[in-house]
Design a protein around this motif. Structure first.
Motif, PDB file in Angstrom:
ATOM      1  N   GLY A   1       0.819  -1.208   0.000  1.00  0.00           N
ATOM      2  CA  GLY A   1       0.000   0.000   0.000  1.00  0.00           C
ATOM      3  C   GLY A   1       0.851   1.254   0.000  1.00  0.00           C
ATOM      4  N   SER A   2       1.955   1.227   0.747  1.00  0.00           N
ATOM      5  CA  SER A   2       2.861   2.381   0.784  1.00  0.00           C
ATOM      6  C   SER A   2       3.494   2.633  -0.578  1.00  0.00           C
ATOM      7  CB  SER A   2       3.966   2.152   1.827  1.00  0.00           C
ATOM      8  OG  SER A   2       3.414   1.973   3.115  1.00  0.00           O
ATOM      9  N   LEU A   3       3.731   1.560  -1.329  1.00  0.00           N
ATOM     10  CA  LEU A   3       4.317   1.693  -2.667  1.00  0.00           C
ATOM     11  C   LEU A   3       3.282   2.101  -3.714  1.00  0.00           C
ATOM     12  CD1 LEU A   3       6.571  -1.504  -2.649  1.00  0.00           C
ATOM     13  CD2 LEU A   3       7.343   0.875  -2.448  1.00  0.00           C
ATOM     14  N   GLY A   4       2.000   1.799  -3.452  1.00  0.00           N
ATOM     15  CA  GLY A   4       0.949   2.105  -4.417  1.00  0.00           C
ATOM     16  C   GLY A   4       1.052   1.281  -5.692  1.00  0.00           C
ATOM     17  N   ASP A   5       1.614   0.089  -5.574  1.00  0.00           N
ATOM     18  CA  ASP A   5       1.842  -0.788  -6.729  1.00  0.00           C
ATOM     19  C   ASP A   5       0.643  -1.721  -6.913  1.00  0.00           C
ATOM     20  OD1 ASP A   5       2.713  -2.697  -8.569  1.00  0.00           O
ATOM     21  OD2 ASP A   5       4.778  -2.661  -7.840  1.00  0.00           O
ATOM     22  N   LEU A   6      -0.245  -1.388  -7.851  1.00  0.00           N
ATOM     23  CA  LEU A   6      -1.461  -2.179  -8.043  1.00  0.00           C
ATOM     24  C   LEU A   6      -1.161  -3.584  -8.553  1.00  0.00           C
ATOM     25  CD1 LEU A   6      -4.541  -2.348  -8.016  1.00  0.00           C
ATOM     26  CD2 LEU A   6      -4.542  -1.404 -10.336  1.00  0.00           C
ATOM     27  N   GLY A   7      -0.189  -3.720  -9.469  1.00  0.00           N
ATOM     28  CA  GLY A   7       0.164  -5.042  -9.985  1.00  0.00           C
ATOM     29  C   GLY A   7       0.607  -5.964  -8.876  1.00  0.00           C
ATOM     30  N   LEU A   8       1.451  -5.463  -7.995  1.00  0.00           N
ATOM     31  CA  LEU A   8       1.903  -6.252  -6.847  1.00  0.00           C
ATOM     32  C   LEU A   8       0.734  -6.547  -5.917  1.00  0.00           C
ATOM     33  CD1 LEU A   8       4.193  -7.469  -5.118  1.00  0.00           C
ATOM     34  CD2 LEU A   8       4.535  -5.187  -4.131  1.00  0.00           C
ATOM     35  N   ALA A   9      -0.166  -5.576  -5.757  1.00  0.00           N
ATOM     36  CA  ALA A   9      -1.328  -5.753  -4.875  1.00  0.00           C
ATOM     37  C   ALA A   9      -2.186  -6.930  -5.327  1.00  0.00           C
ATOM     38  CB  ALA A   9      -2.163  -4.471  -4.836  1.00  0.00           C
ATOM     39  N   LEU A  10      -2.393  -7.042  -6.630  1.00  0.00           N
ATOM     40  CA  LEU A  10      -3.213  -8.136  -7.163  1.00  0.00           C
ATOM     41  C   LEU A  10      -2.543  -9.493  -6.920  1.00  0.00           C
ATOM     42  CD1 LEU A  10      -4.285  -6.434 -10.511  1.00  0.00           C
ATOM     43  CD2 LEU A  10      -5.724  -6.840  -8.511  1.00  0.00           C
ATOM     44  N   GLN A  11      -1.210  -9.537  -7.025  1.00  0.00           N
ATOM     45  CA  GLN A  11      -0.502 -10.791  -6.759  1.00  0.00           C
ATOM     46  C   GLN A  11      -0.563 -11.162  -5.279  1.00  0.00           C
ATOM     47  OE1 GLN A  11       3.460 -11.068  -8.672  1.00  0.00           O
ATOM     48  NE2 GLN A  11       2.899  -9.226  -9.812  1.00  0.00           N
ATOM     49  N   LEU A  12      -0.425 -10.153  -4.417  1.00  0.00           N
ATOM     50  CA  LEU A  12      -0.473 -10.421  -2.986  1.00  0.00           C
ATOM     51  C   LEU A  12      -1.855 -10.882  -2.546  1.00  0.00           C
ATOM     52  CD1 LEU A  12       1.676  -7.476  -1.546  1.00  0.00           C
ATOM     53  CD2 LEU A  12       2.303  -9.888  -1.706  1.00  0.00           C
TER      54      LEU A  12
END
Length: 462
Positions: A229-240
């Motif tokens: 969330g701190s990075l704001g990386d949506l692609g990573l968010a979907l993987q997590l």
């Protein structure tokens, strides 16, 4: 000087009485070790009774009474097993009395009783409530002296405390030197990096964990989703999100992981996905609602945020200070002055929450944007704490927008004292003077900037 003496000197700076309370209830006065001196089983039962009373204490005053009685009858002289000391230390930690817990641990050392594998973890838990780095280092020395530094619970405790204190090099050193890293140690270092603002390193450490063959649990996923969330990386968010489904969880960890997903998607700007996670939750707590409200407010979804707050109240979930930061932020985004005042008063009067600096900041910003500069200025004057640069900046922005010279000069004096190197104050004052046709004052501002070698930093795009 030994490590325990150093520890005592550190703690002695805090005023803790030698005996916490000398007040005995009638049922305690009947308990005497000498009465059972010749009966091993009875004496053991007696000691267990005292330990049970300590464990079942319901408040700190009651615990002080029992511990005072233990001191008076020299119970720990007759029963010096670390178990009894640990019970008292754990009880003080449970009531958030870390210095009292540390005093008991020092008394334990002075009595010649060595800590066991249960002592240091509970002492470290007490230290986590104060996070004084000198105490952490001294306890680390104690652990090394007694060969407990590789104990899995001690190891994760030291990693967490070093990271919490900002000493990431020491935290990583403890982690790297571990002969056998368990999931607790991985969780401690990932959580420490995430909470310490080193989000990218936390994610990288999570990837290393996956490579090690260990399966992340709910604690791991809460930490790494926070970092994402701190990075704001949506692609990573979907993987997590996929990893969350795979994580083994028990009990409340399901709620914690779902809350972390709501927060993560909110910080990544995908409130539709945040709401989808929230909607599917079987159990929602205050963090669930607050994460959604703050997410909506952050991205300017004013009505959604306020509607969510209404739903929270209808669900009989009591909001906290963070919730109201989100609600007031939504009012700022929407320019809802009347609603903002109502929620601010609701927070104080109905929920008895003392306003924080952030709450005052939201209100000053709201009033300043709406042109209610006098009211905003009065709020700044009446605040129980000193206003920071952000609050003064909000008021300055309102002065620039509405061309208020008198208040602008008052605000500028405070900002100049706090940040004399900041060119923005002079630029804004120059604009305020120019909007009122005060060209001599505009020239004066430019002259001051030139004399102090202050230059307006040109805008640029990332």
């Amino acid at each position: 000087m030994s490590s325990i003496h150093l520890l005592f000197n550190t703690i002695s700076r805090h005023q803790i009485p030698k005996y916490f309370a000398i007040c005995f209830s009638s049922n305690l006065a009947t308990l005497n070790p000498q009465k059972y001196a010749n009966n091993h089983y009875s004496s053991q039962d007696w000691a267990k009774t005292i330990s049970s009373q300590i464990t079942n204490c319901t408040n700190i005053h009651q615990l002080n009474q029992i511990y005072a009685h233990v001191i008076r009858i020299h119970m720990l002289h007759y029963y010096s097993d670390p178990f009894y000391w640990n019970t008292i230390i754990r009880a003080y930690t449970r009531f958030h009395s870390p210095f009292k817990a540390l005093y008991v641990s020092i008394a334990m050392s002075r009595a010649g009783v060595y800590p066991d594998t249960y002592t240091l973890p509970v002492v470290l838990k007490a230290v986590s409530q104060i996070t004084e780095i000198s105490i952490v280092r001294q306890l680390h020395t104690v652990a090394m002296k007694h060969g407990l530094e590789t104990n899995l619970f001690c190891e994760s405790g030291f990693i967490s405390l070093y990271a919490k204190s900002g000493e990431f090099d020491n935290a990583l050193k403890v982690f790297d030197e571990s002969p056998e890293r368990n999931l607790g140690s991985w969780n401690a270092v990932i959580s420490g990096l995430a909470q310490g603002g080193r989000a990218r390193e936390a994610v990288d450490m999570f990837l290393e964990l996956k490579k090690s063959g260990l399966e992340p649990d709910g604690v791991t996923m809460v930490s790494v989703t926070s970092a994402c969330g701190s990075l704001g990386d949506l692609g990573l968010a979907l993987q997590l999100h996929k990893c969350v489904f795979q994580a083994k969880s028990l009990g409340k960890s399901d709620v914690l992981m779902s809350n972390s997903l709501v927060d993560m998607y909110g910080k990544c700007g995908r409130m539709d996905l945040a709401y989808r996670v929230f909607e599917k939750m079987c159990e929602r707590n205050i963090s669930s609602w607050t994460s959604l409200i703050v997410g909506y407010a952050t991205h300017g979804h004013v009505r959604d945020a306020l509607e969510c707050f209404r739903g929270m109240r209808e669900a009989f979930v009591t909001p906290n200070g963070v919730t109201f930061v989100g609600v007031l932020s939504a009012c700022v985004h929407g320019g809802l002055v009347h609603e903002g005042k109502r929620y601010f008063n609701m927070m104080k009067d109905e929920y008895k929450i003392e306003p924080w600096l952030q709450h005052y900041g939201c209100m000053v910003d709201l009033l300043s944007r709406s042109g209610l500069l006098e009211e905003a200025g009065e709020m700044v004057k009446e605040m129980p704490m000193e206003a920071n640069v952000v609050i003064w900046g909000c008021l300055m922005g309102g002065c620039e927008k509405y061309g208020n010279v008198k208040m602008g000069e008052w605000v500028a004096r405070h900002l100049q004292q706090m940040e004399p190197w900041n060119d923005g104050v002079y630029v804004v004052m120059s604009n305020i003077y120019a909007s009122n046709g005060l060209w001599e004052d505009v020239g004066r501002m430019r002259k001051i900037m030139k004399e102090r070698k202050l230059e307006k930093i040109p805008g640029y795009s990332l």
